[in-house]
Design an enzyme around this catalytic site. Structure first.
Site, short mmCIF file in Angstrom:
data_model
loop_
_atom_site.label_atom_id
_atom_site.label_comp_id
_atom_site.label_asym_id
_atom_site.label_seq_id
_atom_site.Cartn_x
_atom_site.Cartn_y
_atom_site.Cartn_z
N GLU A 54 68.93 -60.23 43.10
CA GLU A 54 69.98 -59.84 44.04
C GLU A 54 71.28 -59.51 43.31
O GLU A 54 71.98 -58.55 43.66
CB GLU A 54 70.24 -60.98 45.04
CG GLU A 54 69.01 -61.35 45.87
CD GLU A 54 68.19 -62.48 45.26
OE1 GLU A 54 67.71 -63.32 46.03
OE2 GLU A 54 68.05 -62.52 44.01
N CYS A 80 68.30 -67.75 46.47
CA CYS A 80 68.63 -69.14 46.15
C CYS A 80 70.02 -69.49 46.69
O CYS A 80 70.90 -68.64 46.79
CB CYS A 80 68.58 -69.37 44.64
SG CYS A 80 69.84 -68.50 43.70
N TRP A 177 38.93 -59.62 13.90
CA TRP A 177 39.23 -59.30 15.29
C TRP A 177 38.11 -58.47 15.92
O TRP A 177 37.66 -57.49 15.33
CB TRP A 177 40.53 -58.52 15.40
CG TRP A 177 41.70 -59.19 14.75
CD1 TRP A 177 42.33 -58.82 13.59
CD2 TRP A 177 42.39 -60.35 15.22
NE1 TRP A 177 43.37 -59.66 13.31
CE2 TRP A 177 43.43 -60.63 14.30
CE3 TRP A 177 42.24 -61.18 16.33
CZ2 TRP A 177 44.30 -61.69 14.44
CZ3 TRP A 177 43.10 -62.25 16.48
CH2 TRP A 177 44.12 -62.50 15.55
N ARG A 191 50.33 -64.58 26.80
CA ARG A 191 50.82 -65.85 26.25
C ARG A 191 52.28 -66.11 26.66
O ARG A 191 52.68 -67.26 26.84
CB ARG A 191 50.71 -65.84 24.73
CG ARG A 191 49.32 -66.11 24.19
CD ARG A 191 49.34 -66.16 22.67
NE ARG A 191 48.04 -66.53 22.12
CZ ARG A 191 47.81 -66.73 20.83
NH1 ARG A 191 48.79 -66.56 19.95
NH2 ARG A 191 46.61 -67.07 20.40
N LEU A 211 48.74 -70.03 17.68
CA LEU A 211 48.82 -70.15 19.14
C LEU A 211 50.24 -69.96 19.67
O LEU A 211 50.67 -70.66 20.58
CB LEU A 211 48.26 -71.51 19.61
CG LEU A 211 46.82 -71.82 19.21
CD1 LEU A 211 46.41 -73.18 19.76
CD2 LEU A 211 45.87 -70.74 19.69
N ARG A 214 53.72 -63.58 20.28
CA ARG A 214 54.48 -62.76 19.32
C ARG A 214 54.69 -61.36 19.90
O ARG A 214 53.71 -60.72 20.31
CB ARG A 214 53.73 -62.69 17.97
CG ARG A 214 53.63 -64.08 17.31
CD ARG A 214 52.98 -64.00 15.94
NE ARG A 214 51.56 -63.71 15.98
CZ ARG A 214 50.62 -64.62 16.21
NH1 ARG A 214 50.93 -65.87 16.44
NH2 ARG A 214 49.35 -64.28 16.20
N GLY A 305 36.71 -71.43 22.85
CA GLY A 305 35.43 -70.76 22.75
C GLY A 305 34.56 -70.98 23.97
O GLY A 305 35.02 -71.48 25.01
N SER A 311 33.41 -75.50 30.26
CA SER A 311 33.87 -76.79 30.77
C SER A 311 34.88 -76.62 31.90
O SER A 311 34.79 -77.28 32.94
CB SER A 311 34.49 -77.62 29.64
OG SER A 311 33.54 -77.94 28.65
#
Length: 385
Positions: A54, A80, A177, A191, A211, A214, A305, A311
Site C-alpha cells: 500500500e 496492517c 549436477w 531456497r 545448503l 545463493r 535423497g 519418509s
C-alpha cells in the site's frame, strides 16, 4: 463489487506474486489504486523489512503527480494496523483520503484478523472484502497455514533424470549436477523462500553441501540434518559455517549418549543438537516440524535423497512438491533411485494447482499435495477463531 473490481484485484494479485522469495516470512501482497476508472498507482511488497504494498502504491501516485483522494485501493491482503518493521498501512490510507478499500482476504494474524479493516471503516472509508479470496489465500498458503495452525509448510524438492535417478555413480566434478544451470538458479530462488533447509546425513556424507541460498539476499535459513546415528563429520562445510547460517543436527537420544564427546564438539562448533527419543527406525519428523514451527519457521524445504523424501510423504507431511527433470537417461550410470524408495507409498500421492515450466532443456513440475490445507479450509479456520 463488479467486473472492474475483479479486474483490478487480479492485477494486484499479479503484482503480489513478484514478491515471492523476497518477502518471506511476510506474505506477498500487491496493491493498485484506481480513480475515475484509471489506474493511478501500483506497488507490491518487494522485500522483507521494506515498505508494504500500500505504501509503495501511494508513493507511485505521488511520482505520477496524481492525488489519491477519493480513489479506490485494491489490495490482496487486509492492510496492517500495527507498528512492525514499518508503520501501519491503515494510517497512510486514511491520511491519503482513500474513499474505498477492496481487500481480497483478511489477515488471520493475531495483530490483524479484521482490526485493520475495522479501523478503516471507523475513519469513514467504504470497505469490501472477499473478492478473489481463494486465489489470494492460495498465493500465501504457507503464511496462512503457519498463522492459523502454528505448523510449517513443507516443500519437497528434488532433481532427477528421466529414469528417476537422483545422482551419478561417477562422483567426478563434471558429473556432479544432473540439471542445468538455469534449474539450479531456480532452485536457489526456492531456497530463498524458506526458513529451513533439510537433508539427511547421507547427503552430507556424499556431497558436503552448504545448503545456503545463493545469492542469499540476507537470508539465513536454518540448515537441518537428519542424523540418527550422529555421523556428521566435524570438518564438513556445514559445521565450518555455523556463524554464517545456523545448523541443527536432529538425532536420537541414544546416539548422543553413545557419542557424548562428539555431541559436545558439535555444540562447540556452534551447531545445535536437537534430540528425540523414539523406538522406531525412522526419526520423529512431526516433533521436528512442530519444534521448527514453534520457532517461527514458516516454510521448510526438504532436499534429501529418496529415503528422506519417502519418509515425509509416508507421514503425510508434504504440502508442496517441486521436481526438476533433466532430459537424460542415466541407466547404470545413475544412482539413488526415487522409484524404489516410493514403491511402497500408499495411497497414491496426487497433486493439484500443477505448474509446468521449461528451464532451458530441463522441466520443472510443481504442485500442491491433495492433503495440504485448501484455501477454503483455512478460511473456515479463520472465521471460527
Amino acid at each position: 463489487m463488479n467486473a472492474q473490481d475483479e479486474k483490478f484485484t487480479r492485477s494486484a494479485l499479479t503484482l503480489a506474486a513478484k514478491g515471492i522469495s523476497s518477502v518471506e516470512p511476510n506474505p506477498a501482497v500487491g496493491c493498485v489504486i484506481v480513480k475515475a476508472g484509471q489506474l493511478i498507482g501500483k506497488g507490491y511488497h518487494q522485500k522483507f523489512g521494506g515498505p508494504h504494498a500500500e505504501i509503495n502504491a501511494l508513493a507511485d501516485c505521488r511520482t505520477l503527480g496524481v492525488a489519491p483522494e477519493g480513489a479506490t485501493l485494491y489490495v490482496t491482503l487486509e492492510p496492517c494496523c500495527h507498528q512492525g518493521k514499518t508503520g501501519p498501512c491503515t494510517e497512510a490510507i486514511i491520511k491519503a483520503r482513500i474513499a474505498r478499500v477492496v481487500a481480497a482476504t483478511l489477515d488471520p494474524s493475531e495483530h490483524a484478523n479484521g482490526k485493520g479493516l475495522e479501523q478503516l471503516r471507523r475513519a469513514g472509508i467504504e470497505v469490501e472484502v472477499g473478492l478473489c479470496e481463494q486465489e489470494a489465500r492460495r498465493l500465501n498458503a504457507p503464511f496462512f497455514k503457519h498463522v492459523t495452525t502454528g505448523k510449517a509448510w513443507v516443500v519437497l524438492k528434488w532433481a532427477q533424470s528421466l529414469d528417476g535417478k537422483l545422482a551419478y555413480t561417477d562422483p567426478s566434478a563434471e558429473k556432479r549436477w544432473i540439471t542445468n544451470e538455469v534449474s539450479r538458479s531456480d532452485a536457489h530462488r526456492l531456497r530463498r523462500r524458506v526458513g529451513a533447509i533439510l537433508v539427511g546425513i547421507n547427503t552430507v556424507l556424499a556431497d558436503d553441501p552448504l545448503l545456503t541460498p545463493r545469492p542469499s539476499k540476507g537470508r539465513k535459513p536454518i540448515r537441518v540434518v537428519l542424523d540418527d546415528a550422529l555421523q556428521v563429520p566435524l570438518g564438513c562445510r556445514l559445521l565450518r559455517t555455523t556463524k554464517t547460517s545456523p545448523v541443527l543436527i536432529y538425532t536420537r537420544k541414544a546416539a548422543v549418549e553413545a557419542k557424548a564427546q562428539l555431541a559436545g564438539q558439535i555444540h562447540k562448533k556452534g551447531a545445535e543438537v536437537l534430540v528425540y527419543d523414539g523406538p522406531g527406525e525412522l526419526p520423529d519428523l512431526r516433533f521436528l516440524l512442530d519444534t521448527l514451527g514453534q520457532r517461527g519457521v514458516q516454510q521448510i524445504l526438504v532436499e534429501g535423497g529418496p529415503r528422506v523424501a519417502a519418509s515425509f510423504l509416508r507421514e503425510g507431511l508434504v504440502d508442496e512438491m517441486c521436481m526438476y527433470v533433466a532430459p537424460k537417461v542415466l541407466g547404470a550410470g545413475g544412482t539413488a533411485s526415487l522409484g524404489e524408495a516410493m514403491a511402497a507409498l500408499e495411497p497414491i500421492v496426487g497433486l493439484h494447482y500443477v505448474q509446468i515450466k521449461a528451464l532451458g532443456d530441463d522441466v520443472r513440475i510443481s504442485g500442491r499435495l491433495e492433503n495440504s490445507p485448501a484455501p477454503e479450509k483455512v478460511r473456515d479456520t479463520v472465521a471460527n477463531r
